[in-house]
Write a protein that holds these residues in place. Structure first.
Motif, PDB file in Angstrom:
ATOM      1  N   ILE A  61      15.239  -3.906   0.609  1.00 49.60           N
ATOM      2  CA  ILE A  61      14.385  -4.586   1.580  1.00 49.60           C
ATOM      3  C   ILE A  61      15.272  -5.442   2.465  1.00 49.60           C
ATOM      4  CG2 ILE A  61      12.402  -4.589   0.026  1.00 49.60           C
ATOM      5  CD1 ILE A  61      12.850  -7.519  -0.478  1.00 49.60           C
ATOM      6  N   THR A  62      14.812  -5.732   3.616  1.00 48.36           N
ATOM      7  CA  THR A  62      15.638  -6.431   4.604  1.00 48.36           C
ATOM      8  C   THR A  62      15.899  -7.874   4.191  1.00 48.36           C
ATOM      9  OG1 THR A  62      13.729  -7.177   5.888  1.00 48.36           O
ATOM     10  CG2 THR A  62      14.634  -4.991   6.422  1.00 48.36           C
ATOM     11  N   ALA A  63      16.927  -8.458   4.795  1.00 47.48           N
ATOM     12  CA  ALA A  63      17.253  -9.860   4.524  1.00 47.48           C
ATOM     13  C   ALA A  63      16.106 -10.774   4.946  1.00 47.48           C
ATOM     14  CB  ALA A  63      18.540 -10.247   5.254  1.00 47.48           C
ATOM     15  N   LYS A  68      11.418 -14.208   3.031  1.00 48.95           N
ATOM     16  CA  LYS A  68       9.976 -14.406   2.914  1.00 48.95           C
ATOM     17  C   LYS A  68       9.550 -14.438   1.449  1.00 48.95           C
ATOM     18  CE  LYS A  68       7.164 -12.156   5.640  1.00 48.95           C
ATOM     19  NZ  LYS A  68       6.530 -11.013   6.353  1.00 48.95           N
ATOM     20  N   VAL A  69      10.139 -13.538   0.633  1.00 51.43           N
ATOM     21  CA  VAL A  69       9.827 -13.495  -0.795  1.00 51.43           C
ATOM     22  C   VAL A  69      10.263 -14.792  -1.474  1.00 51.43           C
ATOM     23  CG1 VAL A  69      10.397 -12.360  -2.980  1.00 51.43           C
ATOM     24  CG2 VAL A  69       9.873 -10.978  -0.971  1.00 51.43           C
ATOM     25  N   LYS A  70      11.432 -15.286  -1.110  1.00 48.97           N
ATOM     26  CA  LYS A  70      11.935 -16.516  -1.720  1.00 48.97           C
ATOM     27  C   LYS A  70      11.036 -17.698  -1.388  1.00 48.97           C
ATOM     28  CE  LYS A  70      16.247 -19.042  -2.399  1.00 48.97           C
ATOM     29  NZ  LYS A  70      17.692 -19.094  -2.065  1.00 48.97           N
ATOM     30  N   ILE A 101      14.308  -7.916  -7.985  1.00 50.99           N
ATOM     31  CA  ILE A 101      14.577  -8.761  -6.813  1.00 50.99           C
ATOM     32  C   ILE A 101      14.296 -10.230  -7.134  1.00 50.99           C
ATOM     33  CG2 ILE A 101      13.774  -9.309  -4.474  1.00 50.99           C
ATOM     34  CD1 ILE A 101      13.298  -6.266  -4.117  1.00 50.99           C
ATOM     35  N   LEU A 102      13.179 -10.484  -7.817  1.00 52.06           N
ATOM     36  CA  LEU A 102      12.814 -11.868  -8.134  1.00 52.06           C
ATOM     37  C   LEU A 102      13.772 -12.497  -9.143  1.00 52.06           C
ATOM     38  CD1 LEU A 102       8.929 -11.559  -8.299  1.00 52.06           C
ATOM     39  CD2 LEU A 102      10.249 -12.893  -6.657  1.00 52.06           C
TER      40      LEU A 102
END
Length: 338
Positions: A61-63, A68-70, A101-102
């Motif tokens: 997934i893009t940076a 956004k996830v963080k 990812i998390l």
């Protein structure tokens, strides 16, 4: 000639162990008293059957999406990976990829349990800390009640189980199968009690005072010297049965009044060192997920665990009070943990 039996699970385990020790297939055949060809065939089949795990490429997934996830993970504590990714409008990502990812930016944690402290509570905690900052805490008797159930706290019946073994059966009962109410106190390096509240008795003001008369005063306090009684400070929390007019007047007739009866701030179990002793007793009583079949058996376990708490452990708890008061002041009355 009859067909020989297949290798048993025990024999297969021994073969693997012998191979790890560097034994040849011929030596293993002699040790197990088996045909060499049988051993060799098993080794060959095992090696052929081992498939190298193919690591599937993780979806990238893009940076920008990562940022956004963080931010979403910070704003949504205890949310699931799916909820976090959906809040970012990121779809079509497998659960394993989401979790991977998390893991690079967060940890799976349980919510911390703490009393609800409002501004008024915090001010009272600060006032309490200032009032008792110069107190000799070796003279304070810290008291509290604890309820123990037949099944113990939820989530404690977990532990490692060997491969191939089945998890032991655990009974399921409503309300933990019932329980026993226990009262105890600690002062300096000494444990007072524990004493058991009679089954079926609800502690109101009258029954609480009668309980103290029959246990604490008759079995412990009466044996102490006059100088000890003069200097001792009695601590109890703000349960209604403790702070009622009836209880306060009754304790005053026993000589426990004014400066000898410690005032206690609201919602402050983190300031009472006996709470830590209850944790020690519970850990010992319910270790390895132990359950009990009767109220008498769980009471006996509590008594046995209390006897194993040595004076040094109690002394460490009572000596921690100076640090707790300073922490309360430093956090402006906030929760300090236990």
């Amino acid at each position: 000639m009859g067909q020989k039996k297949d290798l048993t699970g025990t024999e297969k385990s021994k073969i693997v162990r012998y191979l790890a020790e560097g034994c040849s297939s011929l030596k293993i055949a002699k040790l197990l008293k088996r045909d060499h060809r049988t051993i060799k065939r098993f080794i060959q089949n095992s090696q052929q059957g081992r498939k190298k795990r193919v690591e599937k490429p993780r979806r990238q997934i893009t940076a920008h999406a990562l940022r956004k996830v963080k931010r979403a993970a910070a704003k949504m504590p205890l949310a699931t990976s799916l909820a976090i990714f959906q809040s970012c409008n990121i779809t079509g990502v497998a659960k394993s990829t989401r979790c991977a990812i998390l893991r690079d930016m967060a940890k799976v944690r349980k919510a911390e349990r703490r009393p609800p402290l409002n501004k008024k509570h915090k001010l009272k905690r600060q006032d309490w800390a200032k009032k008792y900052l110069k107190t000799d805490f070796t003279k304070v008797l810290w008291t509290d009640e604890m309820r123990v159930s037949l099944d113990g706290p939820d989530g404690w019946a977990r532990g490692w189980i060997g491969k191939g073994q089945r998890a032991p059966v655990r009974l399921r009962r409503q309300q933990g199968g019932g329980g026993v109410l226990v009262w105890a106190g600690i002062i300096k390096d000494e444990l007072v009690g524990p004493f058991r509240v009679e089954d079926g008795v609800k502690l109101n003001s009258q029954s609480y005072c009668q309980f103290l008369e029959d246990t604490f005063f008759k079995q412990w306090y009466r044996k102490k010297s006059a100088s000890f009684k003069k200097n001792m400070i009695f601590m109890q929390d703000n349960a209604p049965s403790h702070t009622s007019k009836y209880s306060t007047a009754w304790l005053a007739r026993k000589g426990i009044k004014e400066e000898k009866l410690m005032t206690w701030p609201p919602c402050s179990p983190d300031l009472n060192p006996i709470e830590n002793m209850w944790s020690i007793i519970k850990c010992e009583s319910y270790k390895e997920g132990k359950q009990y079949t009767s109220l008498n058996s769980v009471w006996e376990a509590v008594v046995a665990a209390a006897r194993n708490v040595d004076g040094e452990q109690i002394k460490t708890l009572t000596e921690s009070m100076d640090g707790r008061l300073l922490s309360v002041l430093a956090k402006k009355g906030g929760y300090i943990g236990r």
